[in-house]
Write an enzyme that holds these catalytic residues in place. Structure first.
Site, mmCIF file in Angstrom:
data_model
loop_
_atom_site.group_PDB
_atom_site.id
_atom_site.type_symbol
_atom_site.label_atom_id
_atom_site.label_comp_id
_atom_site.label_asym_id
_atom_site.label_seq_id
_atom_site.Cartn_x
_atom_site.Cartn_y
_atom_site.Cartn_z
ATOM 1 N N ARG A 268 0.819 -1.227 0.000
ATOM 2 C CA ARG A 268 0.000 0.000 0.000
ATOM 3 C C ARG A 268 0.852 1.277 0.000
ATOM 4 O O ARG A 268 0.467 2.281 0.600
ATOM 5 C CB ARG A 268 -0.953 0.038 1.196
ATOM 6 C CG ARG A 268 -2.014 -1.042 1.186
ATOM 7 C CD ARG A 268 -3.248 -0.554 0.427
ATOM 8 N NE ARG A 268 -4.314 -1.542 0.486
ATOM 9 C CZ ARG A 268 -5.457 -1.359 1.124
ATOM 10 N NH1 ARG A 268 -5.705 -0.252 1.756
ATOM 11 N NH2 ARG A 268 -6.374 -2.294 1.103
ATOM 12 N N ARG B 226 -3.342 6.878 0.875
ATOM 13 C CA ARG B 226 -3.855 8.045 1.605
ATOM 14 C C ARG B 226 -2.873 8.755 2.526
ATOM 15 O O ARG B 226 -3.161 9.847 2.978
ATOM 16 C CB ARG B 226 -5.100 7.631 2.398
ATOM 17 C CG ARG B 226 -6.297 7.428 1.501
ATOM 18 C CD ARG B 226 -7.460 6.881 2.254
ATOM 19 N NE ARG B 226 -7.128 5.556 2.747
ATOM 20 C CZ ARG B 226 -8.003 4.726 3.314
ATOM 21 N NH1 ARG B 226 -9.243 5.123 3.497
ATOM 22 N NH2 ARG B 226 -7.639 3.544 3.720
ATOM 23 N N ARG C 109 -7.225 12.282 -5.453
ATOM 24 C CA ARG C 109 -8.525 11.785 -4.991
ATOM 25 C C ARG C 109 -9.562 12.884 -4.768
ATOM 26 O O ARG C 109 -10.761 12.607 -4.725
ATOM 27 C CB ARG C 109 -8.337 10.949 -3.717
ATOM 28 C CG ARG C 109 -7.701 9.593 -3.958
ATOM 29 C CD ARG C 109 -8.711 8.568 -4.487
ATOM 30 N NE ARG C 109 -9.510 8.050 -3.387
ATOM 31 C CZ ARG C 109 -10.759 8.375 -3.130
ATOM 32 N NH1 ARG C 109 -11.390 9.227 -3.902
ATOM 33 N NH2 ARG C 109 -11.397 7.855 -2.111
ATOM 34 N N ASP D 30 -6.905 -2.446 -7.308
ATOM 35 C CA ASP D 30 -7.408 -3.099 -6.100
ATOM 36 C C ASP D 30 -7.708 -4.552 -6.419
ATOM 37 O O ASP D 30 -8.059 -4.877 -7.558
ATOM 38 C CB ASP D 30 -8.672 -2.400 -5.584
ATOM 39 C CG ASP D 30 -8.974 -2.827 -4.158
ATOM 40 O OD1 ASP D 30 -8.377 -2.263 -3.229
ATOM 41 O OD2 ASP D 30 -9.766 -3.775 -3.977
ATOM 42 N N TYR E 251 -15.058 -11.458 0.116
ATOM 43 C CA TYR E 251 -15.745 -10.191 -0.169
ATOM 44 C C TYR E 251 -17.021 -10.422 -0.970
ATOM 45 O O TYR E 251 -18.043 -9.788 -0.744
ATOM 46 C CB TYR E 251 -14.807 -9.224 -0.908
ATOM 47 C CG TYR E 251 -13.778 -8.628 0.020
ATOM 48 C CD1 TYR E 251 -14.090 -7.523 0.821
ATOM 49 C CD2 TYR E 251 -12.509 -9.187 0.146
ATOM 50 C CE1 TYR E 251 -13.154 -6.992 1.701
ATOM 51 C CE2 TYR E 251 -11.573 -8.669 1.021
ATOM 52 C CZ TYR E 251 -11.902 -7.571 1.788
ATOM 53 O OH TYR E 251 -10.994 -7.048 2.672
HETATM 54 O O1 CP3 Z 1 -0.195 -1.785 -2.343
HETATM 55 C C1 CP3 Z 1 -0.482 -0.840 -3.111
HETATM 56 O O2 CP3 Z 1 -0.119 0.345 -2.919
HETATM 57 C C2 CP3 Z 1 -1.227 -1.150 -4.396
HETATM 58 C C3 CP3 Z 1 -2.614 -0.909 -4.398
HETATM 59 C C4 CP3 Z 1 -3.545 -1.753 -3.547
HETATM 60 C C5 CP3 Z 1 -4.745 -1.244 -3.010
HETATM 61 N N1 CP3 Z 1 -5.432 -2.265 -2.431
HETATM 62 C C6 CP3 Z 1 -5.181 0.161 -3.097
HETATM 63 C C7 CP3 Z 1 -6.299 0.636 -2.261
HETATM 64 C C8 CP3 Z 1 -3.500 -3.107 -3.220
HETATM 65 C C9 CP3 Z 1 -2.395 -4.118 -3.512
HETATM 66 C C10 CP3 Z 1 -4.696 -3.419 -2.520
HETATM 67 C C11 CP3 Z 1 -5.009 -4.764 -2.051
HETATM 68 C C12 CP3 Z 1 -6.231 -5.001 -1.298
HETATM 69 N N2 CP3 Z 1 -7.453 -4.394 -1.426
HETATM 70 C C13 CP3 Z 1 -6.362 -6.021 -0.325
HETATM 71 C C14 CP3 Z 1 -5.295 -7.016 0.056
HETATM 72 C C15 CP3 Z 1 -4.225 -6.444 0.883
HETATM 73 C C16 CP3 Z 1 -4.640 -5.891 2.208
HETATM 74 O O3 CP3 Z 1 -4.472 -4.676 2.397
HETATM 75 O O4 CP3 Z 1 -5.075 -6.672 3.058
HETATM 76 C C17 CP3 Z 1 -7.669 -5.968 0.152
HETATM 77 C C18 CP3 Z 1 -8.278 -6.873 1.211
HETATM 78 C C19 CP3 Z 1 -8.369 -4.950 -0.560
HETATM 79 C C20 CP3 Z 1 -9.785 -4.571 -0.459
HETATM 80 C C21 CP3 Z 1 -9.951 -3.154 -0.080
HETATM 81 N N3 CP3 Z 1 -9.641 -2.078 -0.901
HETATM 82 C C22 CP3 Z 1 -10.467 -2.631 1.118
HETATM 83 C C23 CP3 Z 1 -10.908 -3.470 2.288
HETATM 84 C C24 CP3 Z 1 -10.473 -1.238 1.003
HETATM 85 C C25 CP3 Z 1 -11.062 -0.240 1.958
HETATM 86 C C26 CP3 Z 1 -10.259 -0.097 3.179
HETATM 87 C C27 CP3 Z 1 -9.414 1.117 3.098
HETATM 88 O O5 CP3 Z 1 -8.219 1.020 3.449
HETATM 89 O O6 CP3 Z 1 -9.965 2.151 2.749
HETATM 90 C C28 CP3 Z 1 -9.905 -0.899 -0.252
HETATM 91 C C29 CP3 Z 1 -9.667 0.448 -0.784
HETATM 92 C C30 CP3 Z 1 -8.299 0.785 -1.234
HETATM 93 N N4 CP3 Z 1 -7.488 -0.025 -1.975
HETATM 94 C C31 CP3 Z 1 -7.627 2.024 -1.026
HETATM 95 C C32 CP3 Z 1 -6.384 1.940 -1.674
HETATM 96 C C33 CP3 Z 1 -5.336 3.000 -1.780
HETATM 97 C C34 CP3 Z 1 -8.215 3.225 -0.320
HETATM 98 C C35 CP3 Z 1 -9.033 3.966 -1.321
HETATM 99 C C36 CP3 Z 1 -9.157 5.431 -1.044
HETATM 100 O O7 CP3 Z 1 -9.961 5.798 -0.185
HETATM 101 O O8 CP3 Z 1 -8.471 6.219 -1.720
#
Ligand code: CP3
Length: 349
Positions: A33, A37, A46, A82, A159
């Protein structure tokens, strides 16, 4: 560019050398990640675009992937997208709502819901993400590896079955225990999709791939063996046949070290609770470990960050290692903490 020249360039990347088993004085470092943010430049993008808009617009996805590389110079970039995005062409009605995380309006709970699960050609369904990879390979510094990724079948299924945030996994477990064939069928469909998608990501320019199985740790070892191991072994065998280097990550997986060793991924990424030295003893020689600083350490003072980074480096015992966090970087992480982490890793020689 002739192919041999391209191979030579790729072979110079520190990340690529480490994941081939070379022991380096300083391990390559990137953070799960790392785009997101905690970066003001990400928040600026964003302000004007929704999360899914960023994921589906190649120029924006490439831009936010590059942001942490420009700022910190990590050894690898991870494609900005994602794990849930490819569920959309598979038939999921996915939304990200502020404060709620992901939501899927058509969850899979019964036999008839499987009718909503579609097969699709990843070159069409995921064309925008593949284009982002092609843009990135042109724009990234030569020495920076590009990591593609997917969600593992089990984690994706949690999910889709729950329709959003999966805890406490009630519907997932109901399906697993009462309709094991239906559950396995869904995992197999997801396994086929992620295999095609990862092959296409590498064809588009990714150097290596990571499979995120965030929730696998909720399964005891016998369930992991019964449901997760077969589908993942098939996925990793196909990647291996294609010469692709893959990392497997599961959170809270201390009880699954034996099983993770059998998956067939070259790299295993551990969360912060498992000492790397202990994982090393449980795994076959040649397995490369990634991780595993606790992401909350980045909220601590400089001395603590430096000490804990050194602890992880010592735990790696001079064996091939990719430095990373034990899970994604937290949105409230101060930027100087990331700089301190990098400084401490890179002065480790
Ligand atoms: O690692 C990276 O920088 C690459 C991008 C990436 C994102 N999500 C961007 C993201 C990767 C590899 C993921 C993987 C992901 N997404 C997982 C597996 C890894 C982990 O973190 O456990 C899972 C379970 C998800 C599902 C997901 N996506 C959730 C549960 C959420 C909401 C929770 C949160 O943190 O807001 C997301 C959204 C998400 N994916 C964001 C980002 C940058 C936040 C979006 C935003 O508000 O801008």
């Amino acid at each position: 560019m002739p192919e041999t020249l391209e191979l030579n360039t790729a072979a110079k990347r520190l990340y690529n050398r480490a994941v081939k088993g070379e022991i380096l004085e300083i391990p390559p470092v990137w953070l799960m990640r790392q785009a997101g943010r905690y970066l003001p430049e990400y928040m600026k993008v964003r302000e004007k675009h929704s999360f899914l808009e960023v994921c589906h617009t190649p120029e924006l996805a490439a831009e936010v992937t590059l942001q942490p590389i420009r700022r910190f110079g990590f050894d690898a970039a991870i494609l900005f997208s994602d794990i849930l995005v490819p569920l959309v062409p598979m038939g999921a009605d996915l939304r990200f709502e502020k404060g709620h995380g992901p939501q899927i309006a058509n969850p899979i709970r019964h036999d008839e819901d499987m009718r909503n699960v579609k097969s699709f050609d990843v070159h069409d369904g995921m064309a925008d993400v593949l284009e982002a990879i092609r843009l990135l390979r042109r724009e990234l510094p030569e020495e920076t590896a590009l990591i593609g990724f997917v969600g593992a079948p089990f984690t994706l299924s949690t999910y889709w079955i729950e329709g959003g945030k999966p805890e406490p996994f009630a519907n997932v477990k109901r399906l697993m225990y009462h309709h094991p064939d239906l559950f396995r069928g869904l995992l197999d469909r997801l396994g086929d999709m992620i295999t095609d998608y990862l092959l296409a990501q590498v064809e588009a320019g990714a150097d290596a791939v990571q499979v995120f199985d965030t929730w696998a740790g909720i399964m005891p070892a016998h369930e992991f063996r019964a449901f997760n191991l077969p589908v993942l072994q098939r996925v990793f065998a196909k990647l291996d046949d294609a010469g692709i280097t893959a990392t497997y990550f599961a959170k809270g997986s201390d009880h699954l070290l034996t099983e993770m060793n059998e998956l067939g991924s070259r790299i295993v990424s551990l969360d912060w609770r498992t000492p790397l030295s202990r994982a090393r003893r449980e795994m076959t020689d040649g397995k490369i470990l990634q991780g595993n600083l606790d992401p909350t350490i980045l909220l601590a003072d400089e001395e603590t960050i430096r000490r804990e980074v050194r602890r992880v480096l010592e735990e790696a015992e001079g064996k091939p290692h990719v430095f990373n966090l034990g899970h994604g970087i937290l949105p409230m992480t101060p930027i100087p903490s990331v700089e301190i982490l990098l400084d401490e890793v890179r002065r480790s020689a």
